[in-house]
Enzyme design. Structure first.
Site, mmCIF file in Angstrom:
data_model
loop_
_atom_site.group_PDB
_atom_site.id
_atom_site.type_symbol
_atom_site.label_atom_id
_atom_site.label_comp_id
_atom_site.label_asym_id
_atom_site.label_seq_id
_atom_site.Cartn_x
_atom_site.Cartn_y
_atom_site.Cartn_z
ATOM 1 N N HIS A 197 35.479 5.101 40.619
ATOM 2 C CA HIS A 197 36.506 5.802 41.719
ATOM 3 C C HIS A 197 36.855 6.988 41.150
ATOM 4 C CE1 HIS A 197 39.541 6.887 44.557
ATOM 5 N NE2 HIS A 197 40.530 7.127 43.304
ATOM 6 N N TYR A 254 43.390 2.332 49.511
ATOM 7 C CA TYR A 254 42.295 2.923 50.411
ATOM 8 C C TYR A 254 43.230 2.608 51.816
ATOM 9 C CZ TYR A 254 38.340 2.418 47.075
ATOM 10 O OH TYR A 254 37.281 2.654 46.045
ATOM 11 N N ASN A 292 29.049 1.278 43.867
ATOM 12 C CA ASN A 292 28.862 2.430 43.074
ATOM 13 C C ASN A 292 29.621 2.724 41.908
ATOM 14 O OD1 ASN A 292 31.478 2.813 44.291
ATOM 15 N ND2 ASN A 292 30.770 4.463 45.676
ATOM 16 N N GLU A 332 47.810 8.554 43.890
ATOM 17 C CA GLU A 332 47.054 7.476 43.155
ATOM 18 C C GLU A 332 47.562 7.190 41.830
ATOM 19 O OE1 GLU A 332 42.636 8.365 43.177
ATOM 20 O OE2 GLU A 332 42.713 8.165 45.565
ATOM 21 N N LYS A 340 35.020 0.409 38.652
ATOM 22 C CA LYS A 340 35.115 -0.722 39.549
ATOM 23 C C LYS A 340 34.677 -2.032 38.704
ATOM 24 C CE LYS A 340 34.949 2.506 43.325
ATOM 25 N NZ LYS A 340 34.276 2.710 44.503
HETATM 26 P P1 IDP Z 1 34.560 8.118 47.440
HETATM 27 O O1 IDP Z 1 34.769 6.616 46.435
HETATM 28 O O2 IDP Z 1 33.232 8.738 46.886
HETATM 29 O O3 IDP Z 1 35.908 8.703 47.413
HETATM 30 P P2 IDP Z 1 35.231 6.889 49.982
HETATM 31 O O4 IDP Z 1 34.604 7.454 51.307
HETATM 32 O O5 IDP Z 1 36.675 7.210 49.724
HETATM 33 O O6 IDP Z 1 34.469 7.614 48.999
HETATM 34 O O7 IDP Z 1 35.173 5.464 50.004
HETATM 35 C C1 IDP Z 1 35.637 4.476 49.055
HETATM 36 C C2 IDP Z 1 34.677 3.517 48.544
HETATM 37 O O8 IDP Z 1 34.512 2.732 49.700
HETATM 38 C C3 IDP Z 1 33.547 4.067 48.059
HETATM 39 O O9 IDP Z 1 33.386 4.574 46.819
HETATM 40 C C4 IDP Z 1 32.623 2.631 48.288
HETATM 41 O O10 IDP Z 1 32.879 1.900 47.116
HETATM 42 C C5 IDP Z 1 33.050 1.978 49.659
HETATM 43 N N1 IDP Z 1 32.536 2.542 50.760
HETATM 44 C C6 IDP Z 1 32.452 3.739 51.255
HETATM 45 N N2 IDP Z 1 31.473 3.770 52.523
HETATM 46 C C7 IDP Z 1 31.076 2.519 52.434
HETATM 47 C C8 IDP Z 1 29.943 2.099 53.099
HETATM 48 O O11 IDP Z 1 29.236 2.751 54.186
HETATM 49 N N3 IDP Z 1 29.432 0.715 52.885
HETATM 50 C C9 IDP Z 1 30.261 -0.152 52.024
HETATM 51 N N4 IDP Z 1 30.823 0.595 50.883
HETATM 52 C C10 IDP Z 1 31.434 1.801 51.356
HETATM 53 MG MG MG Z 2 37.827 8.337 48.330
#
Ligand code: IDP
Ligand code: MG
Length: 196
Positions: free
Chosen positions: A161, A95, A158, A172, A55
């Site tokens: 992805h 997303y 984070n 994807e 990212k």
């Molecule tokens: P993942 O990336 O571990 O699969 P997902 O639930 O698919 O997690 O969420 C996609 C992305 O959305 C996360 O990697 C993160 O960047 C963002 N995200 C998820 N939950 C939150 C939140 O509570 N606050 C801010 N960003 C979030």
């Molecule tokens: Mg995800």
């Protein structure tokens, strides 16, 4: 020497069946096909593919090389790689399950704030193993030794992805890559990292 000969033999077979460039139909798992039928062999599952993206925060922090190295060292094979500035349209399709979440507008800002490096990695159990390597979504919960556990502290930044299921990975990969952008190449180490 034996490994080298096997690689050559496999390459000849591969070119006979599939050609050096692939169409999206045969690409998702990389198995050679003949008249539309996947070859029957014990290769099933060995060529699972997953989408990994560094990212914008990971790119800005010069983490691309370290993240690639983790997947290489683990034994996965890189079959696609590119750097791009993500559009809001692509992001909303990627997303699609999150567009109604309160954090979605901030997620769009974050993901479009700079270039991402997106990759397709191939190997046995690639999806599940990659998720374990990447760590939990919230870096506060991610174990040390995972990418998120080692390089990030907050869920909003984070770093990486990873596809969360084989079906999600297929979707994807098709979304981010054209068929001809993925290469079906033979890695000589393949026979060493996995029994074929
Ligand atoms: P993942 O990336 O571990 O699969 P997902 O639930 O698919 O997690 O969420 C996609 C992305 O959305 C996360 O990697 C993160 O960047 C963002 N995200 C998820 N939950 C939150 C939140 O509570 N606050 C801010 N960003 C979030
Ligand atoms: Mg995800």
């Amino acid at each position: 020497m034996i490994i080298f000969q096997r690689c050559i033999f496999k390459r000849v077979l591969q070119q006979f069946y599939a050609g050096s460039q692939e169409t999206s139909g045969s690409l998702l798992r990389g198995l050679p096909t003949l008249n539309g039928h996947r070859s029957e062999s014990n290769l099933a599952g060995v060529r699972e593919r997953t989408l990994i993206a560094v990212k914008p925060d990971g790119v800005q922090r010069r983490l691309v090389g370290q993240i690639i190295q983790r997947f290489e060292l683990r034994g996965f094979k890189l079959v696609g790689l590119k750097m791009l500035q993500v559009s809001e349209d692509l992001l909303s399709r990627h997303y699609s399950q999150l567009t109604g979440k309160p954090f979605y507008p901030d997620l769009v800002k974050y993901m479009t704030s700079g270039p991402v490096v997106v990759m397709v990695w191939e190997g046995y159990n690639a999806v599940q193993t990659s998720r374990a390597m990447v760590g939990l979504t919230n870096p506060a919960d991610a174990q040390a030794g995972t990418v998120r556990g080692d390089f990030s502290i907050h869920v909003s930044r984070n770093v990486v992805h990873a596809s969360d299921s084989p079906e999600g990975a297929q979707k994807e990969i098709q979304l981010w890559f054209q068929g001809q952008e993925l290469l079906n190449w033979d890695c000589c180490y393949h026979n060493i990292t996995c029994e074929l």
